[in-house]
Design an enzyme around this catalytic site. Sequence first.
Site, mmCIF file in Angstrom:
data_model
loop_
_atom_site.group_PDB
_atom_site.id
_atom_site.type_symbol
_atom_site.label_atom_id
_atom_site.label_comp_id
_atom_site.label_asym_id
_atom_site.label_seq_id
_atom_site.Cartn_x
_atom_site.Cartn_y
_atom_site.Cartn_z
ATOM 1 C CG ASP A 204 83.367 65.444 54.282
ATOM 2 O OD1 ASP A 204 82.577 64.763 53.601
ATOM 3 O OD2 ASP A 204 84.320 66.086 53.783
ATOM 4 C CB ILE A 205 89.031 66.040 55.325
ATOM 5 C CG1 ILE A 205 88.825 65.299 54.021
ATOM 6 C CG2 ILE A 205 89.689 65.194 56.389
ATOM 7 C CD1 ILE A 205 90.152 64.958 53.337
ATOM 8 C CD GLU B 229 83.908 64.354 44.475
ATOM 9 O OE1 GLU B 229 84.502 64.483 45.563
ATOM 10 O OE2 GLU B 229 83.630 65.294 43.711
ATOM 11 C CB VAL B 230 84.839 58.210 48.436
ATOM 12 C CG1 VAL B 230 85.511 57.044 49.165
ATOM 13 C CG2 VAL B 230 85.728 59.451 48.465
ATOM 14 C CG HIS C 140 80.109 58.146 51.480
ATOM 15 N ND1 HIS C 140 80.662 57.512 50.392
ATOM 16 C CD2 HIS C 140 79.950 59.448 51.121
ATOM 17 C CE1 HIS C 140 80.826 58.394 49.408
ATOM 18 N NE2 HIS C 140 80.403 59.573 49.823
ATOM 19 C CG HIS D 93 77.736 63.541 52.435
ATOM 20 N ND1 HIS D 93 78.938 64.204 52.360
ATOM 21 C CD2 HIS D 93 77.716 62.690 51.378
ATOM 22 C CE1 HIS D 93 79.607 63.785 51.295
ATOM 23 N NE2 HIS D 93 78.888 62.875 50.684
#
Length: 138
Positions: free
Chosen positions: A33-34, A97-98, A102, A104
């Site tokens: 994760d960025i 948000e995306v 996914h 985390h």
Amino acid sequence: MTYDPDNIFAKILRDDIPSNRVYEDDDTVAFMDIMPRADGHLLVIPKTPCRNVLDATPEQLAAVIMTVQKLSQAVKTAFDADGVTIQQFNEAAGGQEVFHLHFHVLPRHQGVPVRAPGTMGDFDEIAQHADKIRSALA
Ligand code: AMP
């Protein structure tokens, strides 16, 4: 709700934008994760399109959760963590948000809170953390 093939993670899957991948198999990819909320924070996604848990197939969910377990064990080892937080959000109202499914995965240490969301991580530090996870997987 339909799947947008130009979402950020679809672009990462196509290598249209860079990512720091730590694991890949036939069905899933894991990358850093960025905006890490803990050192070693990574994301696990299916290679095939779906927005989230609400439209995913059983096969997509099964593949992703197996990779989530593998990477959870790897980050626990890599960071000598006391525990692992797994988070997953569905649709904007659910905190997503995306819009490509996914999970985390965050290694956690007793008494250490997660960092606030939205702060870009240090590129070199994330790369070092990715190396540690790859080593734990090897
Ligand atoms: P959410 O959809 O709320 O589960 O969060 C999306 C996550 O994707 C956030 O933790 C972001 O930091 C992360 N993110 C967004 N863009 C990228 C990217 N290009 N590479 C890696 N992680 C990203």
